[in-house]
Write an enzyme that holds these catalytic residues in place. Sequence first.
Site, PDB file in Angstrom:
ATOM      1  N   SER A 572       0.792  -1.227   0.000  1.00  0.00           N
ATOM      2  CA  SER A 572       0.000   0.000   0.000  1.00  0.00           C
ATOM      3  C   SER A 572       0.825   1.278   0.000  1.00  0.00           C
ATOM      4  O   SER A 572       0.295   2.363  -0.159  1.00  0.00           O
ATOM      5  CB  SER A 572      -1.003   0.004   1.155  1.00  0.00           C
ATOM      6  N   LYS A 615      -5.864   3.050   9.270  1.00  0.00           N
ATOM      7  CA  LYS A 615      -5.067   4.088   8.605  1.00  0.00           C
ATOM      8  C   LYS A 615      -5.710   5.463   8.788  1.00  0.00           C
ATOM      9  O   LYS A 615      -5.024   6.449   9.034  1.00  0.00           O
ATOM     10  CB  LYS A 615      -4.941   3.762   7.117  1.00  0.00           C
TER      11      LYS A 615
END
Length: 672
Positions: A572, A615
């Site tokens: 990511s 996140k």
Amino acid sequence: MSIFKKSEEQIQTATIDELRHIINSINLPVQAQSTAERELDMLSKINPAAAEYTIGITYLDYLASLPWNKKTDDNLNLLRASQIMNQRHYGLEKIKERILEHLAVKVLMTNQKPRILLVDDEEIAIENLQPILAKDGYRVFTANSGSKACEAISRTVFDVVITDLKMSGIDGIEVLKKAKNVSSDTQVIMMTGYATVDTAVETMKKGAFHYITKPFKSSEVKSVIKEALKKKSASQPTKGSVLCFSGPPGTGKTSLGKAIADALDRKFGRIALGGIKDEAEIRGHRKTYAGAMPGRIIEEIRKAGVINPVIMLDELDKVGREFKGDSASALLEVLDSEQNHEFSDHYLDIPFDLSNVMFIATANVAYNIQDALRDRMEIIEFSGYTEDDKIQIAMNHLIPKQVHAKGLEDSPPIFTEDAVARIIHEYTREAGIRNLDREIASVCRKKAAQIVRGHEPGKEDTVTEDLIECYLGPRKYYFEVADEENKVGVATGLVWTETGGAIISVEAVKMKGSGELILTGSLGDVMRESAQAALSYIRSNAVSFGMDEDFFKSSDIHVHVPAGAIPKDGPSAGATIAIALVSLLTGKTAKRDVAVSGEITLTGRILPVGGLKEKLLAAKQAGVNAVIIPAKNSVDVDSFPENIKDNIKIHLADNLIEIIDMVLIDRIIDRK
Ligand code: ADP
């Protein structure tokens, strides 16, 4: 009385008779009893000074100290369970609901009597058997013909069907076929007055569990039914029978496990699997070794003093790496309900029934649990708390708990919400609330010291935002990105680690060289490959980005992700690395307060990523204003509660060009 805790000398003087008396008085299971007797006979023949004598005595004493058949009664009141969980834990609504569902199934399974269908066209046979079975606690249904039996089987799933073989019209074989068709787990017992080996073999071949010849003794029927039910329960799927709480540290996994034990009125135990390196720690050592010990599972049962405690197996995902022996098989035997009624501990050397224990596993990352184990568990995901959640938990749970623990109940300090928020912002960086708890404890300790020193309680008893620094010292964390200046070649990204989400800064620099990509900062293989892919995409599109097509020929590029102590991996960060590189190579600055998360492909597409909730929480904590995430993750974002999405802009992107437009500022900074 146990002699386990007595001194060595006292153990030596304990006579064999005394031990025999203890062992005979505790009603051991047959195999344990005969092993104990054999051991006693052996001990009576050897010299008390011999090492084997002490080993034998210690072993027998341990055997006698185990709760072979001691059990607490379950409290299966779901309303009470829900109250206990709500009193102790703020929020976690979905998780509490899943736990209640799990307990509800348990209540139903516990209360459910096995269902038996009796089929015979001779009514007298049914009339004789029905009351006997009903008295044994079974729910008995009857049918006086094959066709009625088939109708009943279509309506209800039976555990056992006992049917006559010869009936006019639809016979026992047809009933057997129908029952097996509807549910292959239903066990069929055939009754026949014309018992021949051939018919018996034929029915067994067709799937009957057993056959009984008429006339029969009721004791015979009872024991065949018991066997049939045992087979049925063994064939039932076990998936989902063990709960596994998975999520970052400090999110309430262990304390919720304890709350479940209290709600059920069960004893509670905890085994930390994190540091376990050897199978013997789970299964024990054979008693012939000097200093041999039972494994942690059996020892935890002994400590609990009952065979049905709730035992938490902490950090199941940390087992397996550097493990000596077969960890999966030892733990499978513990967790699998088909095997755990005969768990073998090497020290005990006799099977111990663990089927009454309610195991709850915990893990930081469920994905890291070995497949065979994970398949047997129902994973419940815990995620990090928002700032609002943390303030509520602190005000209503952590502060009252610490006030009590530090003896401050007579003059409890009053924390303002702003003070708690300041602790969260400046003294913690975590998904859970462990450090928040620790910092609150620290303030309470200082308050206690003030009181003992004779400080007048009064106005200062309110812990305000301004006082936090006096209690906790200089702030420990800054809004790392919000406080930073925009730069060329530095981009902000979001990654996911075992302890929750984290913010990263990717730095890229260019120097004279010969086309080498240098990657540093504890990057895993997947992250390294993402960097390669990002660079290849940029090189293949250099002209459209306005870069020199041959930039790589005469230069090396170094990409570094600081905070090297934290291992980082996963795809990511690909998009963030790409942004840092484009910024470097075009000389445009990248916005530091916009964080990017997304996997990049060689054609510049942005693929979805995991761990978004964590996140987003980390981005907010670090003072990020906006995040850019893959468009394909929009469904995840829609499912998040509003309080996770407020105060932060969420942009979606399908390809790198869209991200570049949002992050890079069209101003070339003069680099000194
Ligand atoms: P974990 O096992 O996930 O690491 P713990 O269960 O040890 O976390 O929780 C750490 C502390 O935080 C405990 O004191 C626990 O009671 C408290 N806690 C965690 N979540 C909540 C919550 N939702 N409400 C109240 N207290 C909580």
